[in-house]
Design a protein around this motif. Structure first.
Motif, PDB file in Angstrom:
ATOM      1  N   ILE A  69       0.815  -1.219   0.000  1.00 39.95           N
ATOM      2  CA  ILE A  69       0.000   0.000   0.000  1.00 39.95           C
ATOM      3  C   ILE A  69       0.848   1.268   0.000  1.00 39.95           C
ATOM      4  CG2 ILE A  69      -1.920  -1.152   1.149  1.00 39.95           C
ATOM      5  CD1 ILE A  69      -1.216   0.462   3.660  1.00 39.95           C
ATOM      6  N   LEU A  70       2.162   1.116   0.167  1.00 38.12           N
ATOM      7  CA  LEU A  70       3.047   2.275   0.037  1.00 38.12           C
ATOM      8  C   LEU A  70       3.329   2.602  -1.427  1.00 38.12           C
ATOM      9  CD1 LEU A  70       5.623   1.534   2.881  1.00 38.12           C
ATOM     10  CD2 LEU A  70       3.633   3.053   2.945  1.00 38.12           C
ATOM     11  N   ASP A  71       2.989   1.649  -2.323  1.00 39.54           N
ATOM     12  CA  ASP A  71       3.139   1.886  -3.761  1.00 39.54           C
ATOM     13  C   ASP A  71       2.081   2.902  -4.185  1.00 39.54           C
ATOM     14  OD1 ASP A  71       2.914   1.737  -6.600  1.00 39.54           O
ATOM     15  OD2 ASP A  71       3.768  -0.276  -6.578  1.00 39.54           O
ATOM     16  N   GLU A  72       2.509   3.981  -4.830  1.00 36.33           N
ATOM     17  CA  GLU A  72       1.575   5.054  -5.196  1.00 36.33           C
ATOM     18  C   GLU A  72       0.464   4.560  -6.121  1.00 36.33           C
ATOM     19  OE1 GLU A  72       4.170   6.960  -8.905  1.00 36.33           O
ATOM     20  OE2 GLU A  72       3.860   8.093  -7.066  1.00 36.33           O
ATOM     21  N   LYS A  73       0.730   3.520  -6.923  1.00 34.77           N
ATOM     22  CA  LYS A  73      -0.307   3.006  -7.819  1.00 34.77           C
ATOM     23  C   LYS A  73      -1.455   2.381  -7.039  1.00 34.77           C
ATOM     24  CE  LYS A  73       2.578   2.125 -11.896  1.00 34.77           C
ATOM     25  NZ  LYS A  73       3.100   1.090 -12.822  1.00 34.77           N
ATOM     26  N   PHE A  74      -1.120   1.748  -5.917  1.00 32.71           N
ATOM     27  CA  PHE A  74      -2.161   1.129  -5.099  1.00 32.71           C
ATOM     28  C   PHE A  74      -3.088   2.187  -4.503  1.00 32.71           C
ATOM     29  CE2 PHE A  74      -4.041  -0.683  -1.310  1.00 32.71           C
ATOM     30  CZ  PHE A  74      -4.388  -1.965  -1.716  1.00 32.71           C
ATOM     31  N   LEU A  75      -2.548   3.366  -4.237  1.00 33.40           N
ATOM     32  CA  LEU A  75      -3.329   4.426  -3.609  1.00 33.40           C
ATOM     33  C   LEU A  75      -4.097   5.280  -4.612  1.00 33.40           C
ATOM     34  CD1 LEU A  75      -0.781   5.533  -0.882  1.00 33.40           C
ATOM     35  CD2 LEU A  75      -2.760   4.037  -0.627  1.00 33.40           C
ATOM     36  N   LEU A  76      -3.878   5.070  -5.907  1.00 38.32           N
ATOM     37  CA  LEU A  76      -4.662   5.770  -6.927  1.00 38.32           C
ATOM     38  C   LEU A  76      -6.087   5.240  -6.920  1.00 38.32           C
ATOM     39  CD1 LEU A  76      -2.155   5.741  -9.918  1.00 38.32           C
ATOM     40  CD2 LEU A  76      -2.819   7.730  -8.567  1.00 38.32           C
ATOM     41  N   GLU A  77      -7.014   6.022  -7.498  1.00 37.71           N
ATOM     42  CA  GLU A  77      -8.385   5.532  -7.591  1.00 37.71           C
ATOM     43  C   GLU A  77      -8.403   4.242  -8.414  1.00 37.71           C
ATOM     44  OE1 GLU A  77     -10.848   8.262  -9.735  1.00 37.71           O
ATOM     45  OE2 GLU A  77      -9.324   8.687 -11.215  1.00 37.71           O
ATOM     46  N   PRO A  78      -9.250   3.287  -8.047  1.00 38.33           N
ATOM     47  CA  PRO A  78      -9.328   2.040  -8.800  1.00 38.33           C
ATOM     48  C   PRO A  78      -9.787   2.287 -10.237  1.00 38.33           C
ATOM     49  CG  PRO A  78     -10.411   1.835  -6.672  1.00 38.33           C
ATOM     50  CD  PRO A  78     -10.134   3.294  -6.876  1.00 38.33           C
ATOM     51  N   VAL A  79      -9.535   1.318 -11.083  1.00 30.42           N
ATOM     52  CA  VAL A  79      -9.932   1.388 -12.495  1.00 30.42           C
ATOM     53  C   VAL A  79     -11.162   0.509 -12.716  1.00 30.42           C
ATOM     54  CG1 VAL A  79      -9.259   0.690 -14.846  1.00 30.42           C
ATOM     55  CG2 VAL A  79      -7.632   1.902 -13.379  1.00 30.42           C
ATOM     56  N   LEU A  80     -12.082   0.989 -13.541  1.00 24.99           N
ATOM     57  CA  LEU A  80     -13.182   0.159 -14.031  1.00 24.99           C
ATOM     58  C   LEU A  80     -12.896  -0.122 -15.498  1.00 24.99           C
ATOM     59  CD1 LEU A  80     -15.886  -1.266 -13.856  1.00 24.99           C
ATOM     60  CD2 LEU A  80     -17.009   0.924 -14.319  1.00 24.99           C
ATOM     61  N   LEU A  81     -12.504  -1.346 -15.796  1.00 24.13           N
ATOM     62  CA  LEU A  81     -12.111  -1.728 -17.150  1.00 24.13           C
ATOM     63  C   LEU A  81     -13.262  -2.433 -17.848  1.00 24.13           C
ATOM     64  CD1 LEU A  81      -9.917  -2.151 -19.361  1.00 24.13           C
ATOM     65  CD2 LEU A  81      -9.314  -4.295 -18.182  1.00 24.13           C
ATOM     66  N   THR A  82     -13.664  -1.890 -19.003  1.00 25.61           N
ATOM     67  CA  THR A  82     -14.647  -2.542 -19.864  1.00 25.61           C
ATOM     68  C   THR A  82     -14.101  -2.517 -21.287  1.00 25.61           C
ATOM     69  OG1 THR A  82     -15.872  -0.496 -20.317  1.00 25.61           O
ATOM     70  CG2 THR A  82     -16.555  -1.791 -18.408  1.00 25.61           C
ATOM     71  N   GLU A  83     -14.858  -3.062 -22.227  1.00 21.41           N
ATOM     72  CA  GLU A  83     -14.346  -3.178 -23.589  1.00 21.41           C
ATOM     73  C   GLU A  83     -14.226  -1.833 -24.286  1.00 21.41           C
ATOM     74  OE1 GLU A  83     -16.193  -6.475 -25.753  1.00 21.41           O
ATOM     75  OE2 GLU A  83     -16.620  -7.382 -23.801  1.00 21.41           O
ATOM     76  N   ASN A  84     -15.028  -0.842 -23.865  1.00 18.40           N
ATOM     77  CA  ASN A  84     -14.839   0.515 -24.370  1.00 18.40           C
ATOM     78  C   ASN A  84     -15.186   1.515 -23.269  1.00 18.40           C
ATOM     79  OD1 ASN A  84     -17.710   1.661 -24.811  1.00 18.40           O
ATOM     80  ND2 ASN A  84     -17.793  -0.355 -25.805  1.00 18.40           N
ATOM     81  N   GLU A  85     -14.688   2.720 -23.404  1.00 15.06           N
ATOM     82  CA  GLU A  85     -14.780   3.692 -22.317  1.00 15.06           C
ATOM     83  C   GLU A  85     -16.208   4.172 -22.071  1.00 15.06           C
ATOM     84  OE1 GLU A  85     -12.694   7.885 -20.890  1.00 15.06           O
ATOM     85  OE2 GLU A  85     -11.831   6.722 -22.531  1.00 15.06           O
ATOM     86  N   ILE A  86     -17.030   4.251 -23.115  1.00 11.84           N
ATOM     87  CA  ILE A  86     -18.415   4.692 -22.927  1.00 11.84           C
ATOM     88  C   ILE A  86     -19.159   3.734 -22.005  1.00 11.84           C
ATOM     89  CG2 ILE A  86     -20.641   5.019 -24.079  1.00 11.84           C
ATOM     90  CD1 ILE A  86     -19.209   6.211 -26.428  1.00 11.84           C
ATOM     91  N   ASP A  87     -18.951   2.415 -22.221  1.00  6.12           N
ATOM     92  CA  ASP A  87     -19.581   1.427 -21.343  1.00  6.12           C
ATOM     93  C   ASP A  87     -19.155   1.655 -19.898  1.00  6.12           C
ATOM     94  OD1 ASP A  87     -20.490   0.396 -23.705  1.00  6.12           O
ATOM     95  OD2 ASP A  87     -19.698  -1.618 -23.417  1.00  6.12           O
ATOM     96  N   ALA A  88     -17.865   1.877 -19.694  1.00  6.33           N
ATOM     97  CA  ALA A  88     -17.354   2.079 -18.332  1.00  6.33           C
ATOM     98  C   ALA A  88     -17.980   3.318 -17.690  1.00  6.33           C
ATOM     99  CB  ALA A  88     -15.832   2.202 -18.356  1.00  6.33           C
ATOM    100  N   LYS A  89     -18.147   4.371 -18.470  1.00 10.05           N
ATOM    101  CA  LYS A  89     -18.745   5.593 -17.936  1.00 10.05           C
ATOM    102  C   LYS A  89     -20.215   5.380 -17.585  1.00 10.05           C
ATOM    103  CE  LYS A  89     -15.608   8.914 -20.095  1.00 10.05           C
ATOM    104  NZ  LYS A  89     -15.459  10.004 -21.104  1.00 10.05           N
ATOM    105  N   VAL A  90     -20.938   4.627 -18.424  1.00  9.33           N
ATOM    106  CA  VAL A  90     -22.361   4.356 -18.149  1.00  9.33           C
ATOM    107  C   VAL A  90     -22.506   3.532 -16.873  1.00  9.33           C
ATOM    108  CG1 VAL A  90     -24.423   3.144 -18.970  1.00  9.33           C
ATOM    109  CG2 VAL A  90     -23.135   4.609 -20.526  1.00  9.33           C
ATOM    110  N   TYR A  91     -21.687   2.491 -16.731  1.00 10.59           N
ATOM    111  CA  TYR A  91     -21.720   1.689 -15.501  1.00 10.59           C
ATOM    112  C   TYR A  91     -21.445   2.560 -14.278  1.00 10.59           C
ATOM    113  CZ  TYR A  91     -21.733  -2.858 -17.931  1.00 10.59           C
ATOM    114  OH  TYR A  91     -22.071  -3.953 -18.677  1.00 10.59           O
ATOM    115  N   THR A  92     -20.455   3.451 -14.395  1.00  8.47           N
ATOM    116  CA  THR A  92     -20.087   4.311 -13.269  1.00  8.47           C
ATOM    117  C   THR A  92     -21.220   5.264 -12.911  1.00  8.47           C
ATOM    118  OG1 THR A  92     -17.753   4.227 -13.928  1.00  8.47           O
ATOM    119  CG2 THR A  92     -18.397   6.004 -12.453  1.00  8.47           C
ATOM    120  N   LEU A  93     -21.877   5.815 -13.922  1.00 10.63           N
ATOM    121  CA  LEU A  93     -22.986   6.742 -13.677  1.00 10.63           C
ATOM    122  C   LEU A  93     -24.169   6.031 -13.020  1.00 10.63           C
ATOM    123  CD1 LEU A  93     -22.756   8.718 -17.029  1.00 10.63           C
ATOM    124  CD2 LEU A  93     -22.415   9.695 -14.745  1.00 10.63           C
TER     125      LEU A  93
END
Length: 303
Positions: A69-93
């Motif tokens: 958890i001292l790794d800065e990448k671990f402390l970044l906001e998590p990623v929501l990975l989908t096949e395209n970015e629009i899908d990821a944004k819709v899921y997030t909304l």
């Protein structure tokens, strides 16, 4: 953090003023936070202070060594990975709208997750890269199934070697529906396409049973339904057999995902909730809760 541990740390003289303020703040907040999060979520991250490199996932818990958890990448906001970015944004909304209805959580916490597109069939490459890093992420894949007895699509098949659910720093989920369009609530579709013909599926007494399989982009004809049933030795679509072969069970709903994204971005979460029903949209609610579990964060920061 247990209250007795906080009190023990407060007796130490080695901490800075900021660290002491953080501990006092944590003591005030700890009981409320712990009880609320345990009640509302079925997944959590626990820091292991005895094994600094530990990284172990179970269905309910991710255990992480303190050095990770001292790794800065671990402390970044998590990623929501989908096949395209629009899908990821819709899921997030959708996740944020559903989360906002949980008033006891919404006052103190919010969802903070980075929507990320994997590039269709290349999603597996992005998935494997993120796996090799320390950053937390959730991966949601279209199943591309067209029939209850049909196979997974090619993109989902690429992930055959990876278990579904939590795995180290990730969680992998494959939809029980064709793609994201199949999860968009019917009231939203009827609102967006109020002046257009939607297809006989939307007139059926139980549309939810059938909605998860048709291709909403290209439409789905009775003729295609009959061929699918014949291919799989089934009668799943028999309720529509009496219609003409060239009748749309599901009409072509052009730019449904894009229009849904615009609707969610330009509509208050309170209004969006009027279009949602937990029983009718069970999978969408399940996905939204997964996103919330991985992306939840405090609204405030200690100054």
């Amino acid at each position: 953090m247990p209250i007795d541990l906080i009190e023990a740390l407060l007796k130490k003289t080695c901490f800075s003023d900021y660290a002491k303020r953080a501990l006092v703040d944590l003591k005030t907040f700890s009981r409320f936070s712990k009880n609320l999060l345990i009640t509302e979520f079925d997944f959590r991250v626990v820091v292991d202070f005895s094994n600094k490199h530990k990284l172990l996932s179970t269905e309910k818990q991710l255990t992480v060594g303190y050095e990770i958890i001292l790794d800065e990448k671990f402390l970044l906001e998590p990623v929501l990975l989908t096949e395209n970015e629009i899908d990821a944004k819709v899921y997030t909304l959708f996740a944020k709208a559903i989360f906002s209805s949980r008033k006891n959580l919404n006052l103190v916490y919010e969802i903070n997750i980075e929507p990320h597109g994997g590039g269709g069939s290349d999603t597996i490459k992005t998935f494997e890269r993120l796996l090799s890093e320390s950053r937390l992420f959730v991966c949601l894949l279209d199943s591309d199934i067209k029939h209850p007895k049909g196979p997974l699509g090619e993109t989902a098949k690429h992930f055959a070697l990876y278990p579904k659910g939590p795995n180290r720093n990730s969680r992998l989920e494959i939809l029980n529906a064709h793609e994201i369009e199949n999860l968009i609530p019917i009231p939203i579709i009827e609102h967006l396409f109020a002046k257009e013909y939607l297809g006989h599926l939307f007139k059926h007494a139980n549309p939810i049973k059938f909605k998860k399989y048709p291709d909403h982009k290209n439409g789905f004809l009775v003729e295609q339904a009959k061929k699918q049933d014949m291919h799989h030795g089934d009668t799943f679509w028999k309720d529509f057999y009496h219609l003409g072969d060239h009748t749309y069970i599901c009409a072509k709903l052009n730019s449904l995902t894009e229009q849904t994204k615009q609707f969610l971005e330009n509509t208050s979460t309170y209004k969006i909730q009027e279009f949602l029903d937990k029983d009718a949209n069970e999978e969408l609610f399940t996905i939204s809760n997964i996103i919330a579990s991985w992306g939840v964060k405090l609204r405030r920061r200690l100054s």
